[in-house]
Design an enzyme around this catalytic site. Structure first.
Site, PDB file in Angstrom:
ATOM      1  N   ASP A  30       0.875  -1.319   0.205  1.00  0.00           N
ATOM      2  CA  ASP A  30       0.076  -0.100  -0.060  1.00  0.00           C
ATOM      3  C   ASP A  30       1.009   1.118  -0.067  1.00  0.00           C
ATOM      4  O   ASP A  30       1.934   1.165   0.440  1.00  0.00           O
ATOM      5  CB  ASP A  30      -0.887  -0.109   1.408  1.00  0.00           C
ATOM      6  N   GLY A  31       0.533   2.177  -0.670  1.00  0.00           N
ATOM      7  CA  GLY A  31       0.882   3.563  -0.590  1.00  0.00           C
ATOM      8  C   GLY A  31       1.647   4.022  -1.846  1.00  0.00           C
ATOM      9  O   GLY A  31       2.255   5.176  -1.884  1.00  0.00           O
ATOM     10  N   ASN A  78     -10.861  -2.812  -5.422  1.00  0.00           N
ATOM     11  CA  ASN A  78      -9.967  -1.687  -6.114  1.00  0.00           C
ATOM     12  C   ASN A  78     -10.821  -1.250  -7.678  1.00  0.00           C
ATOM     13  O   ASN A  78     -10.505  -0.504  -8.212  1.00  0.00           O
ATOM     14  CB  ASN A  78      -8.839  -2.284  -6.505  1.00  0.00           C
ATOM     15  N   SER A 205      -8.127  -4.714   4.886  1.00  0.00           N
ATOM     16  CA  SER A 205      -8.836  -4.554   3.636  1.00  0.00           C
ATOM     17  C   SER A 205      -9.023  -5.817   2.820  1.00  0.00           C
ATOM     18  O   SER A 205      -8.676  -5.808   1.707  1.00  0.00           O
ATOM     19  CB  SER A 205      -7.655  -3.736   2.638  1.00  0.00           C
TER      20      SER A 205
HETATM   21  C1  IPE Z   1      -5.378  -2.670  -0.173  1.00  0.00           C
HETATM   22  O1  IPE Z   1      -5.169  -1.406  -0.450  1.00  0.00           O
HETATM   23  C2  IPE Z   1      -5.435  -3.464  -1.675  1.00  0.00           C
HETATM   24  C3  IPE Z   1      -4.138  -3.660  -2.127  1.00  0.00           C
HETATM   25  C4  IPE Z   1      -2.988  -3.411  -1.769  1.00  0.00           C
HETATM   26  C5  IPE Z   1      -4.232  -4.306  -3.488  1.00  0.00           C
HETATM   27  P1  IPE Z   1      -6.048  -0.285  -0.711  1.00  0.00           P
HETATM   28  O2  IPE Z   1      -5.325   0.875  -0.915  1.00  0.00           O
HETATM   29  O3  IPE Z   1      -7.035  -0.700  -1.671  1.00  0.00           O
HETATM   30  O4  IPE Z   1      -6.918  -0.577   0.841  1.00  0.00           O
HETATM   31  P2  IPE Z   1      -7.859   0.676   1.558  1.00  0.00           P
HETATM   32  O5  IPE Z   1      -8.906   1.275   0.405  1.00  0.00           O
HETATM   33  O6  IPE Z   1      -6.995   1.899   1.793  1.00  0.00           O
HETATM   34  O7  IPE Z   1      -8.468  -0.113   2.622  1.00  0.00           O
HETATM   35  C1  IPE Z   2      -1.488   0.349  -3.342  1.00  0.00           C
HETATM   36  O1  IPE Z   2      -1.138   1.743  -3.373  1.00  0.00           O
HETATM   37  C2  IPE Z   2      -1.693  -0.397  -4.771  1.00  0.00           C
HETATM   38  C3  IPE Z   2      -2.978  -0.855  -5.029  1.00  0.00           C
HETATM   39  C4  IPE Z   2      -4.130  -0.759  -4.097  1.00  0.00           C
HETATM   40  C5  IPE Z   2      -3.187  -1.491  -6.319  1.00  0.00           C
HETATM   41  P1  IPE Z   2      -2.474   2.529  -3.381  1.00  0.00           P
HETATM   42  O2  IPE Z   2      -2.902   2.787  -4.843  1.00  0.00           O
HETATM   43  O3  IPE Z   2      -3.480   2.068  -2.860  1.00  0.00           O
HETATM   44  O4  IPE Z   2      -1.776   3.824  -3.060  1.00  0.00           O
HETATM   45  P2  IPE Z   2      -2.324   4.777  -2.007  1.00  0.00           P
HETATM   46  O5  IPE Z   2      -2.925   4.114  -0.649  1.00  0.00           O
HETATM   47  O6  IPE Z   2      -3.522   5.541  -2.522  1.00  0.00           O
HETATM   48  O7  IPE Z   2      -1.274   5.667  -1.643  1.00  0.00           O
HETATM   49 MG    MG Z   3      -3.985   2.459  -0.846  1.00  0.00          MG
END
Ligand code: IPE
Ligand code: IPE
Ligand code: MG
Length: 266
Positions: A30-31, A78, A205
């Site tokens: 994440d991030g 997602n 999540s």
């Molecule tokens: C969790 O991350 C899913 C993946 C890393 C693929 P998200 O960014 O989608 O989760 P939430 O929405 O912050 O819970």
């Molecule tokens: C995780 O990073 C990747 C996926 C969920 C596919 P994010 O896209 O959720 O990044 P943030 O949480 O918005 O920073």
């Molecule tokens: Mg995220």
């Protein structure tokens, strides 16, 4: 950059006990978006860098004797993201698979996907099947990628499959055990020892809700694209400092460990 180019073999750091490395590591990557935002880049730049980091972590896990890596790449939730981002991610998965398959195969990686793959494009599904088939007999490390994965849906599907068996008379309702359920999940009974979530969020999540029942969880503030080997090393130190009791009494575990040690040195 190809996996082979960036693969610098590394040995397990001295301060990590090789007897207690997690057998199975799961990551909620994440991030990516916030990493990109911080740099004034589009979110997709974060996903691109995130994919590079995953490749390197896979190599690192293999080098350090970790048996399985399960990575959350795309959740059932997602799909709520803007179409442009979803489309980019799907193309990125396909490109990465095409580009990295041979290198992963050479490294002895066994690739698998967990999730409802039927919702993905036929082209992506083809690449996934190819990767699974070609690497099926590899034994160096299991690499499970969760795509269109949702844990509640996984459990519901497992229940449906079991109910169908009961309906057909292939098994009795009273024969349904924890083991039966675990065997009907995508993960087929392999539970992670360690779960890492990056970016400071402390939630699951909808990831591996059943499988994480006794997993050690480490939450780190680093954004996924910054999660390098040094960070992974730190995470393993944190993991090894934990006392995994599985419901047992602390004293009983220490006693057991002492007995095991005596048996080893005897
Ligand atoms: C969790 O991350 C899913 C993946 C890393 C693929 P998200 O960014 O989608 O989760 P939430 O929405 O912050 O819970
Ligand atoms: C995780 O990073 C990747 C996926 C969920 C596919 P994010 O896209 O959720 O990044 P943030 O949480 O918005 O920073
Ligand atoms: Mg995220």
């Amino acid at each position: 950059m190809r996996l082979t180019d960036m693969h610098t073999y590394s040995v397990l750091p001295d301060d990590i006990n090789p007897l207690c490395v997690p057998r199975h590591v799961a990551v909620i990557m994440d991030g990516n978006g916030r990493w990109a935002n911080q740099r004034g880049l589009p979110r997709i730049a974060g996903h691109r860098q995130g994919a590079r980091v995953l490749k390197d972590l896979l190599c690192c896990c293999k080098d350090w004797g970790i048996g399985a890596l399960t990575a959350y790449a795309f959740s059932t939730e997602n799909w709520r993201r803007p179409t442009t981002e979803v489309d980019f991610l799907m193309v990125l998965f396909e490109k990465m698979l095409k580009k990295e398959l041979m290198a992963m195969h050479k490294e002895g990686v066994r690739v698998r996907f967990i999730g409802d793959l039927s919702a993905l494009s036929p082209a992506l599904q083809r690449e996934m099947s190819r990767a699974v088939e070609e690497t099926a007999n590899n034994t160096a490390i299991d690499f499970n990628v969760a795509v269109n994965y949702g844990s509640r849906s996984e459990i519901a599907t497992a229940c449906q499959q079991i109910a169908q068996k009961v309906e057909k008379g292939d098994m009795a309702a009273s024969d349904v055990t924890e083991h039966t359920i675990a065997e009907h999940l995508y993960t087929r009974g392999s539970d992670p020892d360690l779960l890492i979530r990056t970016s400071g969020e402390q939630r699951l999540s909808n990831f591996l809700l059943w499988q994480l029942a006794y997993t050690e969880m480490v939450f780190t503030n680093a954004f996924w694209p910054d999660f390098d080997r040094a960070q992974f090393h730190q995470t393993l130190l944190t993991y090894q400092a934990r006392d995994r009791r599985f419901g047992n009494a602390k004293d009983a575990i220490s006693l057991q460990k002492a007995e095991e040690k005596t048996a080893l040195t005897a």
